[in-house]
Scaffold this motif. Structure first.
Motif, short mmCIF file in Angstrom:
data_model
loop_
_atom_site.label_atom_id
_atom_site.label_comp_id
_atom_site.label_asym_id
_atom_site.label_seq_id
_atom_site.Cartn_x
_atom_site.Cartn_y
_atom_site.Cartn_z
N LYS A 1 -2.32 7.77 6.92
CA LYS A 1 -3.73 7.90 7.31
C LYS A 1 -4.02 7.09 8.57
CE LYS A 1 -6.97 5.49 5.36
NZ LYS A 1 -7.90 4.84 4.46
N HIS A 2 -3.48 5.87 8.64
CA HIS A 2 -3.72 5.03 9.81
C HIS A 2 -2.99 5.53 11.05
CE1 HIS A 2 -6.18 2.03 7.91
NE2 HIS A 2 -5.33 1.99 6.89
N VAL A 3 -1.78 6.05 10.88
CA VAL A 3 -1.05 6.61 12.02
C VAL A 3 -1.77 7.85 12.53
CG1 VAL A 3 1.10 7.71 12.74
CG2 VAL A 3 1.17 5.65 11.33
N GLN A 4 -2.25 8.70 11.62
CA GLN A 4 -3.00 9.89 12.04
C GLN A 4 -4.28 9.51 12.77
OE1 GLN A 4 -2.05 13.24 11.80
NE2 GLN A 4 -3.77 13.37 13.22
N HIS A 5 -4.96 8.48 12.29
CA HIS A 5 -6.18 8.02 12.96
C HIS A 5 -5.86 7.53 14.37
CE1 HIS A 5 -9.56 5.16 13.76
NE2 HIS A 5 -10.21 6.25 13.43
N PHE A 6 -4.74 6.83 14.53
CA PHE A 6 -4.34 6.37 15.86
C PHE A 6 -4.03 7.56 16.76
CE2 PHE A 6 -1.48 4.66 19.08
CZ PHE A 6 -2.20 3.54 19.48
N MET A 7 -3.37 8.59 16.23
CA MET A 7 -3.09 9.80 17.01
C MET A 7 -4.39 10.50 17.41
SD MET A 7 0.28 11.08 14.91
CE MET A 7 0.11 12.76 15.41
N ASP A 8 -5.36 10.53 16.52
CA ASP A 8 -6.66 11.11 16.86
C ASP A 8 -7.33 10.33 17.98
OD1 ASP A 8 -6.23 12.94 14.83
OD2 ASP A 8 -7.53 11.91 13.39
N VAL B 1 0.84 -1.20 0.00
CA VAL B 1 0.00 0.00 0.00
C VAL B 1 0.88 1.26 0.00
CG1 VAL B 1 -1.94 -1.14 1.15
CG2 VAL B 1 -0.27 0.10 2.50
N THR B 2 0.27 2.38 -0.33
CA THR B 2 1.02 3.63 -0.45
C THR B 2 1.41 4.19 0.92
OG1 THR B 2 -0.97 4.98 -0.38
CG2 THR B 2 -0.24 4.21 -2.55
N HIS B 3 2.40 5.06 0.89
CA HIS B 3 2.84 5.76 2.11
C HIS B 3 1.69 6.60 2.66
CE1 HIS B 3 5.63 7.47 4.93
NE2 HIS B 3 5.31 8.69 4.54
N THR B 4 0.88 7.16 1.79
CA THR B 4 -0.27 7.97 2.20
C THR B 4 -1.26 7.13 3.02
OG1 THR B 4 -0.03 9.26 0.18
CG2 THR B 4 -2.12 9.46 1.35
N GLU B 5 -1.46 5.90 2.61
CA GLU B 5 -2.36 4.99 3.35
C GLU B 5 -1.80 4.73 4.75
OE1 GLU B 5 -5.53 2.11 3.89
OE2 GLU B 5 -5.24 3.63 2.35
#
Length: 95
Positions: free
Chosen positions: A72-79, A65-69
């Protein structure tokens, strides 16, 4: 196709080979929080649990999968961390 905490599909690599690709998946109704900052556990235990959660998420993401994907998951975990009372400003010694 969601499989437990994975979303799986058929994808193509850069050279055109079809492979099974997967990424982390959470049901929309899943709890958005992680272990709360004010829980009665030691900070060391909470950090170990949170690290294990993030490692599980990252292991659920295919290398295809792309680096952007991934971001997205790391940002969701931070949220989710912020939703559970953690903030970026706090920097306490864990050990």
């Amino acid at each position: 196709m969601p499989v437990l905490d994975l979303k799986v599909w058929m994808g193509k690599t850069k050279n055109g080979v079809t492979k099974i690709v997967h990424t982390h998946y959470m049901k929309p109704m899943a709890n958005k929080g992680v272990i709360h900052r004010d829980s009665a556990l030691s900070m060391r235990t909470k950090v170990q649990i949170l690290i294990a959660d993030l490692v599980r998420v990252m292991r659920n993401i295919s290398p295809l999968v792309t680096h952007t994907e991934r971001k997205k998951h790391v940002q969701h975990f931070m949220d989710r961390l912020q939703h559970s009372g953690y903030s970026v400003k706090e920097r306490k010694e864990v050990y």
